[in-house]
Design a protein around this motif. Structure first.
Motif, PDB file in Angstrom:
ATOM      1  N   ILE A 122       2.236   5.240   6.791  1.00  0.00           N
ATOM      2  CA  ILE A 122       2.868   5.393   8.677  1.00  0.00           C
ATOM      3  C   ILE A 122       3.634   6.387   8.933  1.00  0.00           C
ATOM      4  O   ILE A 122       4.475   7.021   7.641  1.00  0.00           O
ATOM      5  N   THR A 123       3.619   6.571  10.262  1.00  0.00           N
ATOM      6  CA  THR A 123       3.914   7.938  10.765  1.00  0.00           C
ATOM      7  C   THR A 123       4.353   7.479  12.458  1.00  0.00           C
ATOM      8  O   THR A 123       4.362   6.617  12.939  1.00  0.00           O
ATOM      9  N   PHE A 124       5.248   8.451  13.083  1.00  0.00           N
ATOM     10  CA  PHE A 124       5.075   8.668  14.756  1.00  0.00           C
ATOM     11  C   PHE A 124       4.334   8.163  15.118  1.00  0.00           C
ATOM     12  O   PHE A 124       4.242   7.922  16.632  1.00  0.00           O
ATOM     13  N   ALA A 125       3.063   8.865  14.883  1.00  0.00           N
ATOM     14  CA  ALA A 125       1.886   8.893  15.248  1.00  0.00           C
ATOM     15  C   ALA A 125       0.569   7.775  14.793  1.00  0.00           C
ATOM     16  O   ALA A 125      -0.904   7.470  15.613  1.00  0.00           O
ATOM     17  N   SER A 126       1.112   6.651  14.524  1.00  0.00           N
ATOM     18  CA  SER A 126       0.056   5.601  13.618  1.00  0.00           C
ATOM     19  C   SER A 126      -0.334   5.124  14.850  1.00  0.00           C
ATOM     20  O   SER A 126       0.056   4.170  15.434  1.00  0.00           O
ATOM     21  N   GLN A 127      -1.025   4.434  14.835  1.00  0.00           N
ATOM     22  CA  GLN A 127      -2.138   3.683  15.492  1.00  0.00           C
ATOM     23  C   GLN A 127      -1.489   1.906  15.353  1.00  0.00           C
ATOM     24  O   GLN A 127      -0.243   2.043  14.862  1.00  0.00           O
ATOM     25  N   ASP A 128      -1.736   1.030  16.578  1.00  0.00           N
ATOM     26  CA  ASP A 128      -0.536   0.180  16.225  1.00  0.00           C
ATOM     27  C   ASP A 128      -0.897  -1.292  15.956  1.00  0.00           C
ATOM     28  O   ASP A 128      -0.362  -2.218  15.838  1.00  0.00           O
ATOM     29  N   ARG A 129      -2.248  -0.937  14.618  1.00  0.00           N
ATOM     30  CA  ARG A 129      -2.496  -2.298  13.982  1.00  0.00           C
ATOM     31  C   ARG A 129      -1.842  -2.193  12.398  1.00  0.00           C
ATOM     32  O   ARG A 129      -2.244  -0.806  11.678  1.00  0.00           O
ATOM     33  N   MET A 130      -1.201  -2.780  12.071  1.00  0.00           N
ATOM     34  CA  MET A 130      -0.810  -3.090  10.873  1.00  0.00           C
ATOM     35  C   MET A 130      -0.759  -3.982  10.191  1.00  0.00           C
ATOM     36  O   MET A 130      -1.085  -4.951   9.890  1.00  0.00           O
ATOM     37  N   VAL A 131      -0.748  -3.592   8.158  1.00  0.00           N
ATOM     38  CA  VAL A 131      -1.177  -4.471   7.570  1.00  0.00           C
ATOM     39  C   VAL A 131      -0.466  -4.339   6.707  1.00  0.00           C
ATOM     40  O   VAL A 131       0.158  -2.743   6.106  1.00  0.00           O
ATOM     41  N   ALA A 132       0.311  -5.792   5.628  1.00  0.00           N
ATOM     42  CA  ALA A 132       1.496  -5.526   4.901  1.00  0.00           C
ATOM     43  C   ALA A 132       0.832  -6.036   3.767  1.00  0.00           C
ATOM     44  O   ALA A 132       0.471  -7.475   3.254  1.00  0.00           O
ATOM     45  N   VAL A 133       0.755  -6.250   2.353  1.00  0.00           N
ATOM     46  CA  VAL A 133       0.664  -7.218   1.318  1.00  0.00           C
ATOM     47  C   VAL A 133       2.115  -6.574   0.348  1.00  0.00           C
ATOM     48  O   VAL A 133       2.643  -5.733   0.147  1.00  0.00           O
ATOM     49  N   GLY A 134       2.152  -7.827  -0.317  1.00  0.00           N
ATOM     50  CA  GLY A 134       3.667  -7.885  -1.600  1.00  0.00           C
ATOM     51  C   GLY A 134       3.350  -7.207  -2.424  1.00  0.00           C
ATOM     52  O   GLY A 134       3.651  -6.624  -3.827  1.00  0.00           O
ATOM     53  N   ASP A 135       1.305  -7.483  -2.598  1.00  0.00           N
ATOM     54  CA  ASP A 135       1.204  -7.334  -4.104  1.00  0.00           C
ATOM     55  C   ASP A 135       0.267  -6.126  -3.717  1.00  0.00           C
ATOM     56  O   ASP A 135      -0.507  -6.345  -3.184  1.00  0.00           O
ATOM     57  N   PRO A 136       0.640  -4.756  -4.440  1.00  0.00           N
ATOM     58  CA  PRO A 136      -0.394  -3.605  -3.947  1.00  0.00           C
ATOM     59  C   PRO A 136      -2.020  -4.059  -4.312  1.00  0.00           C
ATOM     60  O   PRO A 136      -2.941  -3.937  -3.400  1.00  0.00           O
ATOM     61  N   ASP A 137      -2.289  -5.139  -5.646  1.00  0.00           N
ATOM     62  CA  ASP A 137      -3.562  -5.240  -5.908  1.00  0.00           C
ATOM     63  C   ASP A 137      -4.551  -5.678  -4.534  1.00  0.00           C
ATOM     64  O   ASP A 137      -5.452  -5.861  -4.407  1.00  0.00           O
ATOM     65  N   LEU A 138      -4.033  -6.071  -4.092  1.00  0.00           N
ATOM     66  CA  LEU A 138      -3.978  -7.278  -2.418  1.00  0.00           C
ATOM     67  C   LEU A 138      -4.721  -6.119  -1.448  1.00  0.00           C
ATOM     68  O   LEU A 138      -5.821  -6.340  -0.368  1.00  0.00           O
ATOM     69  N   HIS A 139      -4.121  -4.968  -1.458  1.00  0.00           N
ATOM     70  CA  HIS A 139      -4.815  -3.962  -0.307  1.00  0.00           C
ATOM     71  C   HIS A 139      -5.925  -3.790  -0.306  1.00  0.00           C
ATOM     72  O   HIS A 139      -6.661  -4.033   0.942  1.00  0.00           O
ATOM     73  N   PRO A 140      -6.460  -3.169  -0.849  1.00  0.00           N
ATOM     74  CA  PRO A 140      -8.165  -2.945  -1.056  1.00  0.00           C
ATOM     75  C   PRO A 140      -8.621  -4.017  -0.517  1.00  0.00           C
ATOM     76  O   PRO A 140      -9.406  -3.966   0.704  1.00  0.00           O
ATOM     77  N   ALA A 141      -8.313  -5.270  -0.588  1.00  0.00           N
ATOM     78  CA  ALA A 141      -9.189  -6.110   0.113  1.00  0.00           C
ATOM     79  C   ALA A 141      -9.151  -6.356   1.287  1.00  0.00           C
ATOM     80  O   ALA A 141      -9.928  -7.235   1.828  1.00  0.00           O
ATOM     81  N   ALA A 142      -7.521  -6.480   1.860  1.00  0.00           N
ATOM     82  CA  ALA A 142      -7.414  -6.742   3.096  1.00  0.00           C
ATOM     83  C   ALA A 142      -7.849  -5.862   4.176  1.00  0.00           C
ATOM     84  O   ALA A 142      -8.792  -5.649   4.972  1.00  0.00           O
TER      85      ALA A 142
END
Length: 258
Positions: free
Chosen positions: A233-253
């Protein structure tokens, strides 16, 4: 920045959140004046009054810092520390009296999420966190929970109405794979993810002032928040965001959202 500087910034961020809380509680008690922005979204006199006071406080205390606020735009985004302010996150719930509205205070360091405060006066909740180091809910340390499989993920989404037509099939893919999807919690959902109550958040239509503070808190609790592309995330980020509690879930998301 030194550790002492970070402590001072944390305390000052909470002072700003106190201003937001007082303004929101007063407005709910006394009445809310509602206007409509050019994009059709709601804005109130409370949004503007809270942000104006926060900006004065920052200017008096840290005149070399930058500011990015929802109501009055950017100042000195190239500063080492930039305050990222959403005086009333969840303006529509605030108007309706649905208790998921609050104030988001972020401090960016080098253009990245660093410190965050999420304050929800109607719910009596406040999250405070620092990127990669810690997160607290009402003064008690919190951590995200383990959930490495989509099939077990309790998921949140602010509203499908915020998604562009071409992005809704991606949300549908997520909904079909996860355990359950909840709607309408606004940014309170990010605090609940940091506290280990949920596992995945998928949102669109978000601006930097919507995500800098939550990203710092989620990171401090052990999770990750990125764009759908996986970019940080930066000031130039796009508007579509995803957050995960477990980093292992991030790739699948990311696979479902790509």
């Amino acid at each position: 920045m030194t550790a002492i500087d970070a402590d001072e910034i944390l305390l000052f961020a909470q002072r700003l959140a106190d201003v937001g809380r007082a303004g929101l509680l007063r407005a709910r008690a006394e009445g809310i004046r509602v206007d409509t922005k050019a994009d059709g979204s709601f804005v109130t006199g409370t949004d503007r009054a809270i942000e104006a006071r926060m900006r004065r406080m920052i200017g008096e205390t840290y005149p070399d810092h930058g500011i990015l606020g929802e109501e009055y735009g950017p100042e000195r985004l190239d500063a080492e520390v930039v305050w990222v302010l959403d005086p009333v996150d969840g303006t529509a719930p605030f108007i309706a009296g649905i208790p998921v509205y609050g104030t988001l205070i972020g401090a960016a360091l080098g253009g990245r999420p660093w410190i965050g405060v999420l304050d929800y006066p109607a719910a009596g909740d406040r999250w405070v966190g620092m990127e990669g180091l810690f997160a607290e809910r009402n003064g008690a340390r919190v951590r995200t929970r383990r959930c490495s499989a989509l099939a077990g993920a309790l998921t949140t989404c602010s509203s499908p109405d915020f998604f562009r037509d071409e992005d809704r099939p991606r949300l549908d893919r997520v909904r079909k794979e996860v355990r359950y999807t909840l709607y309408g919690a606004s940014s309170l959902a990010f605090g609940l993810l940091a506290a280990g109550s949920t596992d995945l958040a998928v949102d669109s239509g978000l601006k930097p002032y919507d995500v800098f503070a939550p990203a710092a808190v989620i990171s401090g609790a052990g999770g990750i928040m990125t764009e759908w592309s996986g970019a940080g995330i930066t000031f130039a980020s796009q508007d579509r965001m995803v957050a995960v509690g477990d980093p292992d879930l991030h790739p699948a998301a990311l696979d479902l959202l790509g």
